[in-house]
Write a protein that holds these residues in place. Structure first.
Motif, mmCIF file in Angstrom:
data_model
loop_
_atom_site.group_PDB
_atom_site.id
_atom_site.type_symbol
_atom_site.label_atom_id
_atom_site.label_comp_id
_atom_site.label_asym_id
_atom_site.label_seq_id
_atom_site.Cartn_x
_atom_site.Cartn_y
_atom_site.Cartn_z
ATOM 1 N N ILE A 11 0.838 -1.203 0.000
ATOM 2 C CA ILE A 11 0.000 0.000 0.000
ATOM 3 C C ILE A 11 0.871 1.250 0.000
ATOM 4 O O ILE A 11 0.596 2.210 -0.729
ATOM 5 C CB ILE A 11 -0.962 -0.016 1.205
ATOM 6 C CG1 ILE A 11 -2.001 -1.116 1.009
ATOM 7 C CG2 ILE A 11 -1.634 1.335 1.389
ATOM 8 C CD1 ILE A 11 -2.887 -1.358 2.212
ATOM 9 N N LEU A 12 1.929 1.261 0.783
ATOM 10 C CA LEU A 12 2.836 2.405 0.844
ATOM 11 C C LEU A 12 3.507 2.652 -0.505
ATOM 12 O O LEU A 12 3.611 3.796 -0.952
ATOM 13 C CB LEU A 12 3.890 2.181 1.925
ATOM 14 C CG LEU A 12 4.827 3.338 2.209
ATOM 15 C CD1 LEU A 12 4.046 4.550 2.682
ATOM 16 C CD2 LEU A 12 5.845 2.930 3.251
ATOM 17 N N LEU A 14 2.304 1.849 -3.475
ATOM 18 C CA LEU A 14 1.277 2.354 -4.379
ATOM 19 C C LEU A 14 0.967 3.830 -4.117
ATOM 20 O O LEU A 14 0.842 4.622 -5.057
ATOM 21 C CB LEU A 14 0.008 1.522 -4.257
ATOM 22 C CG LEU A 14 0.096 0.089 -4.785
ATOM 23 C CD1 LEU A 14 -1.188 -0.671 -4.482
ATOM 24 C CD2 LEU A 14 0.387 0.086 -6.271
ATOM 25 N N VAL A 15 0.867 4.203 -2.860
ATOM 26 C CA VAL A 15 0.590 5.604 -2.510
ATOM 27 C C VAL A 15 1.745 6.500 -2.939
ATOM 28 O O VAL A 15 1.535 7.565 -3.537
ATOM 29 C CB VAL A 15 0.300 5.745 -1.002
ATOM 30 C CG1 VAL A 15 0.284 7.205 -0.575
ATOM 31 C CG2 VAL A 15 -1.017 5.083 -0.644
ATOM 32 N N CYS A 16 2.975 6.084 -2.673
ATOM 33 C CA CYS A 16 4.147 6.872 -3.074
ATOM 34 C C CYS A 16 4.219 6.997 -4.597
ATOM 35 O O CYS A 16 4.558 8.054 -5.124
ATOM 36 C CB CYS A 16 5.421 6.246 -2.523
ATOM 37 S SG CYS A 16 5.602 6.451 -0.744
ATOM 38 N N ALA A 18 1.697 6.952 -6.711
ATOM 39 C CA ALA A 18 0.630 7.866 -7.131
ATOM 40 C C ALA A 18 1.021 9.313 -6.869
ATOM 41 O O ALA A 18 0.818 10.186 -7.723
ATOM 42 C CB ALA A 18 -0.665 7.527 -6.405
ATOM 43 N N ILE A 19 1.598 9.584 -5.719
ATOM 44 C CA ILE A 19 2.036 10.945 -5.390
ATOM 45 C C ILE A 19 3.116 11.404 -6.349
ATOM 46 O O ILE A 19 3.081 12.535 -6.848
ATOM 47 C CB ILE A 19 2.509 11.018 -3.920
ATOM 48 C CG1 ILE A 19 1.316 10.856 -2.996
ATOM 49 C CG2 ILE A 19 3.231 12.331 -3.647
ATOM 50 C CD1 ILE A 19 1.680 10.699 -1.539
#
Length: 51
Positions: A11-12, A14-16, A18-19
């Motif tokens: 999850i981390l 994927l979030v990084c 996307a950012i």
């Protein structure tokens, strides 16, 4: 079974990602506006990159 640490790591990542993608797009638009926008020199505005 996937461990909790592995799930949080995925999850981390994927979030990084996307950012990073969002900021890269914003940065490209900002650079394009600065180089080809109303404040840019006339030569730059007529260049092939700005058309």
């Amino acid at each position: 079974m996937i461990s909790r640490n592995s799930l949080v790591s995925v999850i981390l990542v994927l979030v990084c990602g996307a950012i990073l993608s969002i900021f890269t797009d914003v940065e490209l638009r900002l650079v394009e506006w600065l180089n080809c926008g109303p404040q840019a020199p006339a030569d730059e505005q007529r260049s092939g990159v700005c058309r």
